[in-house]
Design a protein around this motif. Structure first.
Motif, PDB file in Angstrom:
ATOM      1  N   THR A   9       0.799  -1.229   0.000  1.00 51.55           N
ATOM      2  CA  THR A   9       0.000   0.000   0.000  1.00 51.55           C
ATOM      3  C   THR A   9       0.832   1.280   0.000  1.00 51.55           C
ATOM      4  O   THR A   9       0.371   2.305  -0.468  1.00 51.55           O
ATOM      5  CB  THR A   9      -0.944   0.050   1.216  1.00 51.55           C
ATOM      6  OG1 THR A   9      -0.161   0.002   2.408  1.00 51.55           O
ATOM      7  CG2 THR A   9      -1.943  -1.088   1.182  1.00 51.55           C
ATOM      8  N   LEU A  50      -8.877  -4.562   4.171  1.00 50.02           N
ATOM      9  CA  LEU A  50      -8.921  -5.703   5.073  1.00 50.02           C
ATOM     10  C   LEU A  50     -10.081  -5.483   6.034  1.00 50.02           C
ATOM     11  O   LEU A  50     -10.167  -4.424   6.669  1.00 50.02           O
ATOM     12  CB  LEU A  50      -7.604  -5.846   5.843  1.00 50.02           C
ATOM     13  CG  LEU A  50      -7.513  -6.992   6.838  1.00 50.02           C
ATOM     14  CD1 LEU A  50      -7.663  -8.341   6.127  1.00 50.02           C
ATOM     15  CD2 LEU A  50      -6.172  -6.949   7.565  1.00 50.02           C
ATOM     16  N   LEU A  55      -6.497  -0.107   3.983  1.00 55.21           N
ATOM     17  CA  LEU A  55      -5.266  -0.126   4.771  1.00 55.21           C
ATOM     18  C   LEU A  55      -4.339   1.011   4.366  1.00 55.21           C
ATOM     19  O   LEU A  55      -4.045   1.180   3.181  1.00 55.21           O
ATOM     20  CB  LEU A  55      -4.530  -1.453   4.560  1.00 55.21           C
ATOM     21  CG  LEU A  55      -5.218  -2.720   5.050  1.00 55.21           C
ATOM     22  CD1 LEU A  55      -4.419  -3.945   4.620  1.00 55.21           C
ATOM     23  CD2 LEU A  55      -5.360  -2.689   6.564  1.00 55.21           C
ATOM     24  N   LYS A  57      -1.286   1.050   5.694  1.00 59.08           N
ATOM     25  CA  LYS A  57      -0.074   0.241   5.594  1.00 59.08           C
ATOM     26  C   LYS A  57      -0.484  -1.221   5.593  1.00 59.08           C
ATOM     27  O   LYS A  57      -1.025  -1.722   6.583  1.00 59.08           O
ATOM     28  CB  LYS A  57       0.873   0.521   6.767  1.00 59.08           C
ATOM     29  CG  LYS A  57       1.486   1.892   6.712  1.00 59.08           C
ATOM     30  CD  LYS A  57       2.570   2.036   7.755  1.00 59.08           C
ATOM     31  CE  LYS A  57       3.274   3.366   7.568  1.00 59.08           C
ATOM     32  NZ  LYS A  57       4.515   3.409   8.313  1.00 59.08           N
ATOM     33  N   GLY A  58      -0.223  -1.887   4.481  1.00 65.50           N
ATOM     34  CA  GLY A  58      -0.568  -3.293   4.364  1.00 65.50           C
ATOM     35  C   GLY A  58       0.132  -3.898   3.155  1.00 65.50           C
ATOM     36  O   GLY A  58       0.662  -3.184   2.300  1.00 65.50           O
ATOM     37  N   TYR A  60       0.092  -7.681   0.504  1.00 63.32           N
ATOM     38  CA  TYR A  60      -0.280  -9.048   0.134  1.00 63.32           C
ATOM     39  C   TYR A  60       0.922  -9.613  -0.616  1.00 63.32           C
ATOM     40  O   TYR A  60       1.392  -9.016  -1.598  1.00 63.32           O
ATOM     41  CB  TYR A  60      -1.522  -9.072  -0.760  1.00 63.32           C
ATOM     42  CG  TYR A  60      -1.765 -10.432  -1.366  1.00 63.32           C
ATOM     43  CD1 TYR A  60      -2.183 -11.487  -0.568  1.00 63.32           C
ATOM     44  CD2 TYR A  60      -1.525 -10.676  -2.708  1.00 63.32           C
ATOM     45  CE1 TYR A  60      -2.376 -12.748  -1.106  1.00 63.32           C
ATOM     46  CE2 TYR A  60      -1.722 -11.930  -3.248  1.00 63.32           C
ATOM     47  CZ  TYR A  60      -2.144 -12.959  -2.451  1.00 63.32           C
ATOM     48  OH  TYR A  60      -2.323 -14.205  -2.980  1.00 63.32           O
ATOM     49  N   CYS A  82       7.046 -11.083   7.166  1.00 60.01           N
ATOM     50  CA  CYS A  82       6.392 -10.083   8.028  1.00 60.01           C
ATOM     51  C   CYS A  82       7.428  -9.210   8.727  1.00 60.01           C
ATOM     52  O   CYS A  82       7.264  -7.977   8.793  1.00 60.01           O
ATOM     53  CB  CYS A  82       5.479 -10.767   9.044  1.00 60.01           C
ATOM     54  SG  CYS A  82       3.966 -11.441   8.309  1.00 60.01           S
ATOM     55  N   ILE A  91       5.207  -1.772   8.003  1.00 59.28           N
ATOM     56  CA  ILE A  91       3.919  -2.464   7.887  1.00 59.28           C
ATOM     57  C   ILE A  91       3.852  -3.542   8.966  1.00 59.28           C
ATOM     58  O   ILE A  91       4.686  -4.448   8.985  1.00 59.28           O
ATOM     59  CB  ILE A  91       3.744  -3.096   6.492  1.00 59.28           C
ATOM     60  CG1 ILE A  91       3.787  -2.007   5.417  1.00 59.28           C
ATOM     61  CG2 ILE A  91       2.439  -3.880   6.418  1.00 59.28           C
ATOM     62  CD1 ILE A  91       3.784  -2.538   3.994  1.00 59.28           C
ATOM     63  N   ALA A  95      -1.020  -6.847   9.201  1.00 60.89           N
ATOM     64  CA  ALA A  95      -1.523  -6.247   7.967  1.00 60.89           C
ATOM     65  C   ALA A  95      -0.791  -6.807   6.747  1.00 60.89           C
ATOM     66  O   ALA A  95      -0.802  -6.221   5.672  1.00 60.89           O
ATOM     67  CB  ALA A  95      -1.377  -4.730   8.012  1.00 60.89           C
ATOM     68  N   VAL A  96      -0.136  -7.967   6.940  1.00 57.71           N
ATOM     69  CA  VAL A  96       0.564  -8.642   5.844  1.00 57.71           C
ATOM     70  C   VAL A  96      -0.045 -10.027   5.667  1.00 57.71           C
ATOM     71  O   VAL A  96      -0.044 -10.831   6.604  1.00 57.71           O
ATOM     72  CB  VAL A  96       2.081  -8.776   6.140  1.00 57.71           C
ATOM     73  CG1 VAL A  96       2.780  -9.522   5.007  1.00 57.71           C
ATOM     74  CG2 VAL A  96       2.720  -7.414   6.358  1.00 57.71           C
TER      75      VAL A  96
END
Length: 113
Positions: A9, A50, A55, A57-58, A60, A82, A91, A95-96
């Motif tokens: 993000t 999410l 988000l 801060k996130g 995928y 992570c 992050i 949020a990962v």
């Protein structure tokens, strides 16, 4: 033949993308693979939601690999990814999302393995 594709993000500088790419090259050994054939994609400033909330801060992260690895190796790599994203991008781990995609048929250079 692993491929790690990250959708993030926050905006990421070219220099930081290089750092993350290099770190992922080291971490892929957790799955018994090497950086030699590792492909990395980093898409920054990507919109992610999410739980219905956008988000700030996130990330995928999708990890595809030729063959399979033990579940404990996947678990270890998730923790490492992570930690990397928290350290380099701020992050938080919650949020990962990380997914794994073992592939039996993988093509390269005009044929399949």
């Amino acid at each position: 033949m692993p491929f790690i594709d990250s959708k993030i993000t926050v905006p990421v500088t070219s220099e930081l993308k290089e750092e993350i790419k290099s770190e992922l090259g080291k971490l892929i050994t957790t799955l018994g693979k090497s950086e030699t054939y590792l492909m990395v994609g980093i898409e920054d400033a990507y919109d992610l939601w999410l739980g219905g909330k956008k988000l700030d801060k996130g990330a995928y992260v999708s990890v595809s690999l030729y063959g399979n690895a033990p579940a404990e190796s996947y678990d270890k790599l998730t923790g490492q990814i992570c930690s990397l994203f928290e350290e380099k991008l701020g992050i938080p781990g919650n949020a990962v999302y990380v997914t794994y995609h073992p592939v039996n048929d993988w093509g390269w250079n005009g044929s399949n393995f």
